[in-house]
Enzyme design. Structure first.
Site, PDB file in Angstrom:
ATOM      1  N   TYR A   1       0.982  -1.212   0.049  1.00 56.17           N
ATOM      2  CA  TYR A   1       0.019  -0.044   0.069  1.00 56.17           C
ATOM      3  C   TYR A   1       0.809   1.340   0.052  1.00 56.17           C
ATOM      4  CZ  TYR A   1      -3.233   3.384   1.962  1.00 56.17           C
ATOM      5  OH  TYR A   1      -4.231   4.594   2.183  1.00 56.17           O
TER       6      TYR A   1
ATOM      7  N   LYS B   1       1.232   5.269  -2.025  1.00 62.17           N
ATOM      8  CA  LYS B   1       0.808   6.327  -1.752  1.00 62.17           C
ATOM      9  C   LYS B   1       1.923   7.321  -1.952  1.00 62.17           C
ATOM     10  CE  LYS B   1      -3.393   5.549  -0.621  1.00 62.17           C
ATOM     11  NZ  LYS B   1      -4.584   6.443  -1.296  1.00 62.17           N
TER      12      LYS B   1
END
Length: 316
Positions: A176, A180
């Site tokens: 993840y 980002k």
């Protein structure tokens, strides 16, 4: 940025497109912008969820007789999805591209890196980075076209939603956090590139922390125990609280927007050459935070090393 006060992103009468607008932070942001007079276009995969979301957003409208609402079903992980979404939104908006685009759609599936398969890694990048990158590409082509309107009245705002995991990450977010982090690089680049054009286009990036949303419930199913232990003291906010803080930062004209005190500390630690929200406040914070990290990082490293020794091989 934000030196002279006043609302730097008024939305009354403007058209706002939000990806991930059917639930969580996206729906909360749409509802609050509706209460400020915005026309809303919500984008998500589920038509059923979008229909319910539109009802909530309409109910919050500041000017029910004049505000307009629309939804578009789309999967942000599909390559080039954004071209058709922007075309649909422009047609619905009387031939004008939306004034504000806020990319909120995202998803985290926390696991230790070697427990993720290649398909999961790529999917998280597709959702969390390419979903925003594709939309940024499509809308900026419309806003920055040679015949696009010029001037303050035609001001546009592109808002990306990253995560505090892009400011400092911990075990469990290997699938993840990189996506980002990549969004921050994209925002830094585009915030400079838009200055090459005569149109008034601003780029912003929001860094939420833990949001008590349906997505958070999904995360908890796969989240490693060490991840839960490391973030147990982190501030936890409702979607409404996060949306309110983000909108407050947008209205103040901020570039890097955080939604709580921990986000500010993390932002100070990595601000580098990014545009400042306040030269004085951000510079002082950047001087202070390296000393804070001496203690925070020691505590984190001690936690996951002792966790590994007590539990043994994670895969077992």
């Amino acid at each position: 940025m934000g030196l002279f006060g006043g609302n730097k992103m008024p939305v009354d009468g403007k058209t706002v497109l939000i990806t991930g607008g059917s639930e969580g932070m996206g729906l909360a942001a749409a509802t609050q912008l509706s209460a400020k007079g915005a026309n809303l276009i919500l984008v998500s995969r589920s038509a059923a969820k979008l229909e319910e979301a539109i009802k909530s957003v309409k109910a919050a409208a500041k000017n029910p007789s004049t505000q307009r609402f629309h939804y578009i079903t789309a999967d942000v992980s599909v390559p080039s999805y954004a071209d058709s979404v922007v075309a649909d939104a422009t047609t619905w908006n009387g031939g004008r591209a939306p004034d504000i685009v806020w990319c909120i759609a995202g998803a985290a599936f926390p696991k230790l890196f070697i427990e993720l398969d290649a398909a999961e890694l790529r999917r998280q990048m597709d959702i969390n980075f390419h979903g925003t990158s594709d939309m940024a590409h499509a809308i900026l082509r419309a806003w920055l076209a040679p015949d696009a309107p010029v001037g303050k009245r035609a001001a546009k705002h592109l808002v990306m939603t990253s995560s505090v995991a892009a400011l400092y990450t911990i075990p469990g977010y290997a699938g993840y956090a990189p996506a980002k982090w990549a969004l921050r690089g994209l925002a830094d680049t585009l915030s400079q590139e838009v200055m090459l054009y005569p149109q008034d286009v601003k780029v912003h990036i929001v860094f939420p922390g833990t949001i008590l949303s349906p997505g958070y419930e999904v995360e908890e199913r796969t989240k490693p125990d060490v991840t839960k232990q490391l973030e147990k003291a982190d501030p936890k906010q409702t979607p409404e609280e996060v949306a309110q803080a983000a909108i407050r930062g947008l209205e103040a004209g901020q570039f890097m927007i955080v939604v709580n005190w921990l986000g500010d500390l993390m932002r100070f630690g990595v601000i580098g050459g990014s545009f400042r929200n306040s030269w004085i406040f951000d510079t002082l914070g950047a001087w202070l935070v390296p000393f804070v990290w001496i203690f925070v990082q020691y505590e984190h490293v001690s936690t996951f090393r002792s966790f590994g020794k007590k539990r043994g091989q994670p895969s077992a």
